[in-house]
Design a protein around this motif. Structure first.
Motif, PDB file in Angstrom:
ATOM      1  N   THR A   2      34.550 102.072  81.305  1.00  0.00           N
ATOM      2  CA  THR A   2      35.405 101.839  80.427  1.00  0.00           C
ATOM      3  C   THR A   2      35.637 100.259  80.151  1.00  0.00           C
ATOM      4  OG1 THR A   2      36.882 103.679  81.614  1.00  0.00           O
ATOM      5  CG2 THR A   2      38.186 101.793  80.394  1.00  0.00           C
ATOM      6  N   ARG A   3      35.998 100.080  78.872  1.00  0.00           N
ATOM      7  CA  ARG A   3      35.913  98.659  78.365  1.00  0.00           C
ATOM      8  C   ARG A   3      37.289  98.086  78.979  1.00  0.00           C
ATOM      9  NH1 ARG A   3      37.612  96.387  73.110  1.00  0.00           N
ATOM     10  NH2 ARG A   3      38.362  98.451  72.619  1.00  0.00           N
ATOM     11  N   ALA A   4      36.894  96.715  79.412  1.00  0.00           N
ATOM     12  CA  ALA A   4      37.872  96.029  79.668  1.00  0.00           C
ATOM     13  C   ALA A   4      38.602  95.417  78.612  1.00  0.00           C
ATOM     14  CB  ALA A   4      37.724  94.763  80.827  1.00  0.00           C
ATOM     15  N   ILE A   5      39.902  95.387  78.552  1.00  0.00           N
ATOM     16  CA  ILE A   5      40.558  94.880  77.234  1.00  0.00           C
ATOM     17  C   ILE A   5      41.640  93.814  77.763  1.00  0.00           C
ATOM     18  CG2 ILE A   5      42.271  95.375  75.448  1.00  0.00           C
ATOM     19  CD1 ILE A   5      41.154  98.148  75.045  1.00  0.00           C
ATOM     20  N   ARG A   6      41.763  92.606  77.294  1.00  0.00           N
ATOM     21  CA  ARG A   6      42.403  91.447  77.653  1.00  0.00           C
ATOM     22  C   ARG A   6      43.705  91.504  76.822  1.00  0.00           C
ATOM     23  NH1 ARG A   6      37.567  87.253  77.886  1.00  0.00           N
ATOM     24  NH2 ARG A   6      37.001  88.678  76.121  1.00  0.00           N
ATOM     25  N   GLN A   7      44.637  91.209  77.280  1.00  0.00           N
ATOM     26  CA  GLN A   7      46.070  91.297  76.462  1.00  0.00           C
ATOM     27  C   GLN A   7      46.792  89.822  76.697  1.00  0.00           C
ATOM     28  OE1 GLN A   7      48.546  94.247  76.793  1.00  0.00           O
ATOM     29  NE2 GLN A   7      50.514  93.183  76.557  1.00  0.00           N
ATOM     30  N   ALA A   8      47.205  89.334  75.573  1.00  0.00           N
ATOM     31  CA  ALA A   8      47.768  87.938  75.393  1.00  0.00           C
ATOM     32  C   ALA A   8      49.040  88.181  74.352  1.00  0.00           C
ATOM     33  CB  ALA A   8      46.995  86.599  75.173  1.00  0.00           C
ATOM     34  N   THR A   9      49.939  87.334  74.405  1.00  0.00           N
ATOM     35  CA  THR A   9      51.198  87.038  73.388  1.00  0.00           C
ATOM     36  C   THR A   9      50.778  86.089  72.664  1.00  0.00           C
ATOM     37  OG1 THR A   9      52.614  88.071  74.862  1.00  0.00           O
ATOM     38  CG2 THR A   9      53.531  86.895  72.910  1.00  0.00           C
ATOM     39  N   ALA A  10      51.009  85.977  71.186  1.00  0.00           N
ATOM     40  CA  ALA A  10      50.952  84.851  70.248  1.00  0.00           C
ATOM     41  C   ALA A  10      52.395  84.525  69.767  1.00  0.00           C
ATOM     42  CB  ALA A  10      50.022  85.166  69.203  1.00  0.00           C
ATOM     43  N   ARG A  11      52.834  83.393  69.614  1.00  0.00           N
ATOM     44  CA  ARG A  11      54.040  83.019  69.005  1.00  0.00           C
ATOM     45  C   ARG A  11      54.036  82.592  67.640  1.00  0.00           C
ATOM     46  NH1 ARG A  11      57.827  85.364  72.468  1.00  0.00           N
ATOM     47  NH2 ARG A  11      56.907  85.402  74.561  1.00  0.00           N
ATOM     48  N   VAL A  12      54.339  83.277  66.877  1.00  0.00           N
ATOM     49  CA  VAL A  12      54.272  82.855  65.574  1.00  0.00           C
ATOM     50  C   VAL A  12      55.707  82.426  64.918  1.00  0.00           C
ATOM     51  CG1 VAL A  12      53.798  83.967  62.972  1.00  0.00           C
ATOM     52  CG2 VAL A  12      52.384  84.532  65.023  1.00  0.00           C
ATOM     53  N   PRO A  13      55.520  81.164  64.059  1.00  0.00           N
ATOM     54  CA  PRO A  13      56.990  80.797  63.651  1.00  0.00           C
ATOM     55  C   PRO A  13      57.551  81.971  62.590  1.00  0.00           C
ATOM     56  CG  PRO A  13      55.078  79.558  62.610  1.00  0.00           C
ATOM     57  CD  PRO A  13      54.184  80.732  63.605  1.00  0.00           C
ATOM     58  N   GLY A  14      58.600  81.446  62.152  1.00  0.00           N
ATOM     59  CA  GLY A  14      59.502  82.225  61.049  1.00  0.00           C
ATOM     60  C   GLY A  14      58.736  82.068  59.658  1.00  0.00           C
ATOM     61  N   SER A  15      59.046  83.258  59.163  1.00  0.00           N
ATOM     62  CA  SER A  15      58.605  83.561  57.766  1.00  0.00           C
ATOM     63  C   SER A  15      58.858  82.477  56.648  1.00  0.00           C
ATOM     64  CB  SER A  15      58.889  85.070  57.289  1.00  0.00           C
ATOM     65  OG  SER A  15      58.685  85.209  55.847  1.00  0.00           O
ATOM     66  N   LYS A  16      57.578  82.037  56.203  1.00  0.00           N
ATOM     67  CA  LYS A  16      57.914  81.106  54.927  1.00  0.00           C
ATOM     68  C   LYS A  16      58.688  81.657  53.895  1.00  0.00           C
ATOM     69  CE  LYS A  16      54.846  80.330  51.927  1.00  0.00           C
ATOM     70  NZ  LYS A  16      53.722  79.723  50.979  1.00  0.00           N
ATOM     71  N   SER A  17      58.234  82.961  53.509  1.00  0.00           N
ATOM     72  CA  SER A  17      59.001  83.709  52.417  1.00  0.00           C
ATOM     73  C   SER A  17      60.542  83.992  52.616  1.00  0.00           C
ATOM     74  CB  SER A  17      58.181  85.089  52.083  1.00  0.00           C
ATOM     75  OG  SER A  17      56.677  84.832  51.880  1.00  0.00           O
ATOM     76  N   VAL A  18      60.663  84.463  53.982  1.00  0.00           N
ATOM     77  CA  VAL A  18      61.969  84.984  53.955  1.00  0.00           C
ATOM     78  C   VAL A  18      62.820  83.173  54.212  1.00  0.00           C
ATOM     79  CG1 VAL A  18      63.537  85.700  55.859  1.00  0.00           C
ATOM     80  CG2 VAL A  18      61.427  86.870  55.377  1.00  0.00           C
ATOM     81  N   THR A  19      62.190  82.424  54.746  1.00  0.00           N
ATOM     82  CA  THR A  19      63.153  81.099  54.859  1.00  0.00           C
ATOM     83  C   THR A  19      63.478  80.435  53.466  1.00  0.00           C
ATOM     84  OG1 THR A  19      61.819  80.589  56.985  1.00  0.00           O
ATOM     85  CG2 THR A  19      62.857  78.675  55.651  1.00  0.00           C
ATOM     86  N   ALA A  20      62.418  80.587  52.585  1.00  0.00           N
ATOM     87  CA  ALA A  20      62.466  79.980  51.164  1.00  0.00           C
ATOM     88  C   ALA A  20      63.520  80.774  50.450  1.00  0.00           C
ATOM     89  CB  ALA A  20      61.261  80.022  50.359  1.00  0.00           C
ATOM     90  N   ARG A  21      63.546  82.098  50.588  1.00  0.00           N
ATOM     91  CA  ARG A  21      64.688  82.995  50.046  1.00  0.00           C
ATOM     92  C   ARG A  21      65.795  82.850  50.549  1.00  0.00           C
ATOM     93  NH1 ARG A  21      59.706  84.969  49.068  1.00  0.00           N
ATOM     94  NH2 ARG A  21      59.456  86.517  47.646  1.00  0.00           N
ATOM     95  N   ALA A  22      66.065  82.622  51.546  1.00  0.00           N
ATOM     96  CA  ALA A  22      67.306  82.559  52.380  1.00  0.00           C
ATOM     97  C   ALA A  22      68.098  81.290  52.233  1.00  0.00           C
ATOM     98  CB  ALA A  22      67.160  82.680  53.875  1.00  0.00           C
ATOM     99  N   LEU A  23      67.262  80.018  52.144  1.00  0.00           N
ATOM    100  CA  LEU A  23      67.651  79.158  51.507  1.00  0.00           C
ATOM    101  C   LEU A  23      68.332  78.820  49.957  1.00  0.00           C
ATOM    102  CD1 LEU A  23      64.903  76.412  52.652  1.00  0.00           C
ATOM    103  CD2 LEU A  23      67.268  76.270  53.368  1.00  0.00           C
TER     104      LEU A  23
END
Length: 419
Positions: A2-23
């Motif tokens: 069985t292949r060992a799979i490593r897991q991690a979390t990545a924190r991605v900032p807010g959407s540029k497209s959504v931020t601009a439209r919301a502004l």
């Protein structure tokens, strides 16, 4: 075994497209809007400063941006709106300025001055807005605001859907609203995102065939959470794809309004990745060997074109990306930029006016010319996960949309190594 799979979390900032439209929506809303978790990066800061320069106050605190709107449009008698390198600001803010009560100069960097604005300027002139461009259809512009009655306008959105979004967002403040007859269009999901956000703020436009109808009305101020940026998340999803690991990105999920999530759910899934979409997170697990998806039409998700190109060398057969002519008039000529970058690293590519094809192979080290394009830098960082010695000539260009990209990318690699 069985292949060992490593897991991690990545924190991605807010959407540029959504931020601009919301502004922009908040700037025309009745009352005070609080935007939670907006993207804080060069493009969105330029947009916020542009809105504020037009007399619509924007307060930027940690984690929350507060916008005091005016349904009547900008109140400044005169202003210079400096868009820096932001294409979104340069396309959206002239439409907002047209609703104002003064004369406004809209300008930006040399990079932005080289990008076309013709279809938007033509549409504004159809509506009786005074717009003067010093270089044909390029920045800088002088926009003479005033009461815009609205009505019917024809628009070619075949180069950029941002022209269409700009008109849609401004339309409720026009006396008659707006009927937009679309001659051509790219990046349809971005327009769907626009209309969905307008509904969230109380304006319900309709889209039937090649016509969008926006009624006159008033946006309602509210508290609004900005979801994570799906385009930026593509680099972390791609990192999992080429390493055979798992990455979890919070802030995206089954209710995501951004079309670029399709890069994971459709493109990476077709390459053998396991993609799990939860309520408020997306997990991607890479396979032992990436499959070629063959030909991928990326007209609607062209911002992720370079992400696919960057991992294509690791697929088991050539990858052909088509219908991306608009990528030649972005921050750089992205077809030329990404194929040149891959070529420096020893990968064979072929290109045409609206397509590129990448041969499988093992990239080697080389100095990548980013051309001040954040997506070149982030895409080739993914390629570098399995190719030692790839360097970026301008790594800081990622500040346009994700100032902390390199740190988060390094943290992801470290988390995988430790797990």
């Amino acid at each position: 075994m069985t292949r060992a799979i490593r897991q991690a979390t990545a924190r991605v900032p807010g959407s540029k497209s959504v931020t601009a439209r919301a502004l922009l929506i908040a700037a025309l809303a009745d009352g005070t809007t609080r935007l939670r978790e907006p993207l804080v990066a060069a493009d969105t800061v330029a947009f916020a400063e542009g809105v504020a320069s037009l007399g619509l106050p924007v307060t930027r605190d940690a984690g929350v941006w507060t916008v005091t709107g005016d349904p009547g449009g900008p109140s400044a008698a005169a202003a210079t709106v400096w868009c820096h390198d932001s294409g979104t600001a340069a396309r959206f803010l002239p439409a907002l300025a047209a609703l104002g009560r003064g004369e406004y100069v809209v300008d930006a960097s040399a990079q932005m001055r080289a990008r076309p604005m013709g279809p938007l300027l033509d549409a504004l002139r159809q509506l009786g807005v005074g717009v003067q461009a010093q270089e044909g259809d390029r920045l800088p512009l002088v926009v003479r605001g005033g009461r815009v009655s609205g009505g019917t306008v024809r628009l070619d959105a075949g180069v950029s859907s941002q022209y269409l979004t700009a008109l849609c967002l401004a339309a409720p403040a026009m006396e008659k609203g707006l009927r937009i007859e679309i001659e051509d269009i790219v990046s349809v999901p971005y327009v769907e995102l626009t209309l969905a956000m307008m509904r969230d703020f109380g304006v319900d436009a309709t889209w039937e065939g090649s016509t969008i109808v926006v009624p006159p009305g008033t946006y309602q101020a509210r508290e609004y959470r900005i979801e994570a940026d799906a385009s930026t998340a593509s680099y972390f999803f791609a990192a999992a794809a080429v390493t055979g690991n798992t990455v979890v990105v919070p802030g995206l999920g089954r209710h995501c309004v951004q079309g670029d999530l399709r890069f994971a759910t459709e493109v990476l899934a077709s390459m053998g990745c396991r993609v799990e979409v939860g309520a408020d997170e997306v997990a991607v697990t890479g396979p032992e060997r990436l499959r070629s998806p063959g030909e991928v039409v990326m007209r609607d998700i062209s911002d992720t074109m370079m992400t696919l190109a960057a991992i294509a060398p690791y697929a088991d057969a050539p990858v052909r990306i088509t219908d991306v002519a608009n990528c030649r008039v972005k921050e750089s000529d992205r077809i030329d930029a990404i194929t040149t970058a891959l070529g420096v690293c020893g990968i064979t590519t072929r290109t045409g006016p609206d397509w590129l094809e990448i041969e499988p192979g093992q990239p080697h080290g080389g100095v990548v010319e980013t051309r001040a394009d954040h997506r070149i830098a982030m895409s080739m960082s993914v390629t570098g996960l399995r190719a030692a010695g790839i360097e970026l000539d301008d790594p800081s260009c990622v500040a346009k949309t994700f100032p902390g990209f390199h740190e988060e990318f390094a943290a992801l690699r470290t988390a995988w190594a430790r797990s």
